[in-house]
Design an enzyme around this catalytic site. Structure first.
Site, PDB file in Angstrom:
ATOM      1  N   ARG A 177     -24.545 -36.168 -30.779  1.00 44.28           N
ATOM      2  CA  ARG A 177     -24.434 -35.311 -29.597  1.00 44.28           C
ATOM      3  C   ARG A 177     -23.813 -36.040 -28.406  1.00 44.28           C
ATOM      4  NH1 ARG A 177     -28.413 -32.691 -32.380  1.00 44.28           N
ATOM      5  NH2 ARG A 177     -28.141 -30.429 -32.432  1.00 44.28           N
ATOM      6  N   GLN A 217     -26.176 -29.938 -23.932  1.00 41.79           N
ATOM      7  CA  GLN A 217     -26.241 -30.735 -25.155  1.00 41.79           C
ATOM      8  C   GLN A 217     -25.298 -31.930 -25.052  1.00 41.79           C
ATOM      9  OE1 GLN A 217     -26.783 -29.098 -29.075  1.00 41.79           O
ATOM     10  NE2 GLN A 217     -27.060 -27.052 -28.237  1.00 41.79           N
ATOM     11  N   CYS A 218     -24.109 -31.829 -25.599  1.00 38.88           N
ATOM     12  CA  CYS A 218     -23.235 -33.002 -25.663  1.00 38.88           C
ATOM     13  C   CYS A 218     -22.826 -33.515 -24.285  1.00 38.88           C
ATOM     14  CB  CYS A 218     -22.027 -32.696 -26.536  1.00 38.88           C
ATOM     15  SG  CYS A 218     -22.517 -32.336 -28.246  1.00 38.88           S
ATOM     16  N   CYS A 219     -22.619 -32.609 -23.331  1.00 38.13           N
ATOM     17  CA  CYS A 219     -22.216 -33.062 -21.984  1.00 38.13           C
ATOM     18  C   CYS A 219     -23.369 -33.777 -21.283  1.00 38.13           C
ATOM     19  CB  CYS A 219     -21.717 -31.883 -21.161  1.00 38.13           C
ATOM     20  SG  CYS A 219     -20.216 -31.119 -21.810  1.00 38.13           S
ATOM     21  N   THR A 251     -24.295 -37.093 -23.078  1.00 42.37           N
ATOM     22  CA  THR A 251     -23.317 -38.139 -22.782  1.00 42.37           C
ATOM     23  C   THR A 251     -23.505 -38.666 -21.366  1.00 42.37           C
ATOM     24  OG1 THR A 251     -21.706 -37.233 -24.345  1.00 42.37           O
ATOM     25  CG2 THR A 251     -20.847 -38.628 -22.571  1.00 42.37           C
TER      26      THR A 251
END
Length: 198
Positions: free
Chosen positions: A87, A116-118, A121
């Site tokens: 992710r 999620q991924c944003c 990160t």
């Protein structure tokens, strides 16, 4: 400060899913393109991130052909494209090595999905010591079904359930979680001149 823009998962995989009908920002590709154009104009690095889930047979399986940037987006010569299977954009890629080699200390994050991924990160980037700017209105997300919702329910059923988190609620929660802890919240207007084009 040397800065880089991370464009996370703005890929055709999402358009291939039924949930795309409920996306918070249908024009996410255009928003990402504006940020990329502004970053290039400032001399910032632009890194394109894709998400792949090989062997799953879903839209994130590279064999289906959807793991590519959305139509209208293209890296400029020399801009790296990394493909992740986690992710966050760091764990399964050479992203940190690319950023270190370029002397990058500040990151701007945009893309799909907001929470999620944003967000993942952004959190990891902050822990790694980067100064992170999170451009919330250049991210996109989808309604989230309640944890007790029956598996396999349709998008219509998810949207009709009063327990479903709306995209506005998700975006607000992400801003509350990140601001002052992991990232500075910014808007597209903050970072792009009105005339910025691809």
């Amino acid at each position: 400060m040397n800065s880089a823009l991370l464009v996370i998962d703005v890929q055709e995989s999402f358009r291939a899913r039924p949930s795309w009908q409920a996306v918070s920002a249908p024009d996410i590709a255009e928003r990402a393109a504006r940020l990329a154009a502004a970053a290039r104009a400032r001399g910032d690095m632009v890194v394109w991130v894709l998400h792949a889930e090989p062997g799953t047979g879903d839209p994130f399986d590279p064999d289906l052909g959807h793991v590519r940037l959305m139509d209208g987006l293209a890296p400029a010569p020399g801009e790296p494209v990394v493909t992740k299977t986690s992710r966050n954009a760091f764990t399964t890629t050479n992203l940190q090595q690319l950023l270190t080699a370029a002397g990058v200390t500040g990151l701007t994050v945009c893309g799909i999905q907001t929470e999620q991924c944003c967000e993942t990160t952004a959190r990891l980037a902050a822990d790694l010591g980067y100064a992170v700017t999170f451009v919330t209105d250049a991210t996109a997300t989808f309604p989230i079904a309640h944890r007790d919702a029956p598996p396999g329910q349709s998008l219509a059923e998810t949207l009709a359930d009063p327990r479903t988190l709306t995209t506005d609620q998700i975006i607000t929660r992400t801003e509350y979680a990140l601001a002052g802890r992991f990232a500075t919240i910014a808007t597209l207007a903050d970072l792009t001149p009105a005339a910025a084009v691809v």
